[in-house]
Design an enzyme around this catalytic site. Structure first.
Site, PDB file in Angstrom:
ATOM      1  CE  LYS A  54       1.060  10.205  -0.153  1.00 21.36           C
ATOM      2  NZ  LYS A  54       2.056  11.055  -0.802  1.00 21.36           N
ATOM      3  CD  GLN A  98       2.078  14.429  -2.609  1.00 18.95           C
ATOM      4  OE1 GLN A  98       2.043  13.613  -1.687  1.00 18.95           O
ATOM      5  NE2 GLN A  98       1.774  14.094  -3.841  1.00 18.95           N
ATOM      6  CG  ASP A 121       7.526   8.720  -2.186  1.00 25.33           C
ATOM      7  OD1 ASP A 121       6.558   7.934  -2.231  1.00 25.33           O
ATOM      8  OD2 ASP A 121       7.413   9.952  -2.245  1.00 25.33           O
TER       9      ASP A 121
END
Ligand code: NAP
Length: 294
Positions: A54, A98, A121
């Site tokens: 990422k 995460q 997200d």
């Protein structure tokens, strides 16, 4: 007849290129550089690889990555304090924590602590609610990628019979909401669904987000249907090594479907491309600018 392979790598590279062009214009014309904070707690090897990938993609798109690596022993209040700090930081336009998090941390509390306007997200209840209400929202990346892949095959999804297997908050539910917003006729299947193969055979568009290696067989697929395989499952391979397969029996699907996403190389690359796009969108919205043209 063999199905068309939906090339997620190429479609994702195209999206990343367009996002990078838009980031370049934002920097040149307004002096704004979108930034994303990626928070990793603990040392889960898969998460570490994912976070590294990422951060590299963020840099390649011309954005800033602020990486925060915390020990596995981090407490909930410590993580919430970091998130409050990132919420207040004007250089940070997107925050990604995460998952999975260590046991002592309640992931829902952490997601709820993120400023919804920085929730790249798309997991915050406010964004989930806005998506379900048909309002503009930051949309979860993997589901957004699934819909973009489906639209690479079908100019319009309106009227298609779509079956989504899986109802998680991360994939199944938001995929279903996005497909509904595209005017597909959506059925959501799950572990309690009766006669799943028959339900799947009704689908013009089948999205598998189950987490069960190669569960969807060729004879579950309507001839000519489009199949989007979200699954990432590690199974024993040759020579004691492991390999990654999807939730769909790929070779069988190639014989019955019209178009299929491979695993790897299908949905996976789209997730990161959509994260970059979400970060750009979040930065523009926070600065009061119109949504970027990508
Ligand atoms: P999850 O939270 O475990 O949800 C799985 C869903 O599948 C649940 O709704 C479950 O039903 C359903 N299910 C399980 N067994 C089933 C069965 N035998 N028949 C019908 N439905 C069944 O998983 P997730 O987070 O949504 O992830 C799904 C898959 O996508 C995993 O392989 C994951 O690794 C992958 N994934 C890939 C990406 C990517 O970037 N490509 C991103 C995220 C996830 P119930 O609700 O009834 O339990």
């Amino acid at each position: 007849m063999s199905a068309r392979i939906i090339d997620g790598k190429t479609i994702a590279a195209d999206l990343r290129g367009k996002t990078a062009d838009s980031v370049h214009r934002l920097r040149r014309d307004r002096g704004i550089v979108p930034g994303i904070a990626v928070v990793l707690v603990g040392d889960n090897p898969a998460s570490e690889v994912y976070v590294r990938t990422k951060s590299k993609a963020v840099a390649e798109a011309g954005m800033r990555a602020f990486d925060h690596k915390l020990p596995a022993s981090t407490g909930e209040s410590e993580l919430i304090a970091l998130i409050s700090h990132l919420n207040a930081d004007e250089e940070v336009n997107g925050i990604l924590v995460q998952l999975p998090l260590p046991k002592q941390i309640d992931a829902q509390k952490i997601i709820a602590a993120i400023d919804p306007s920085k929730d790249v997200d798309g997991f915050h209840p406010l964004n989930a609610g806005r998506l379900a209400s048909g309002l503009p929202a930051l949309v979860p990346c993997t589901p957004m990628g699934c819909v973009l892949l489906a639209k690479s095959v079908h100019e319009s999804l309106a009227g298609l019979a779509a079956v989504v297997i899986g109802r998680s908050n991360i994939v199944g539910k938001p995929v279903a909401q996005l497909l509904l917003a595209e005017n597909a006729t959506v059925t959501v299947a799950h572990s309690k669904t009766n006669d799943l193969p028959a339900v799947c055979r009704s689908a013009d568009l089948l999205v598998a987000a189950i987490g069960r290696a190669e569960m969807v067989r060729g004879d579950w697929i309507k001839p000519g249907a489009t199949v989007i395989d979200v699954g990432i499952n590690r199974v024993p391979g040759e020579g004691g090594k492991s390999r990654i397969v999807g939730d769909v029996a790929y070779a069988e699907a190639m014989q019955s479907a019209g178009a299929v996403t491979p695993v790897p190389g299908g949905v996976g690359p789209m997730t990161i491309a959509c994260l970059l796009l979400n970060t750009l969108r979040a930065a523009c919205a926070q600065k009061g600018l119109p949504a970027p043209k990508v």
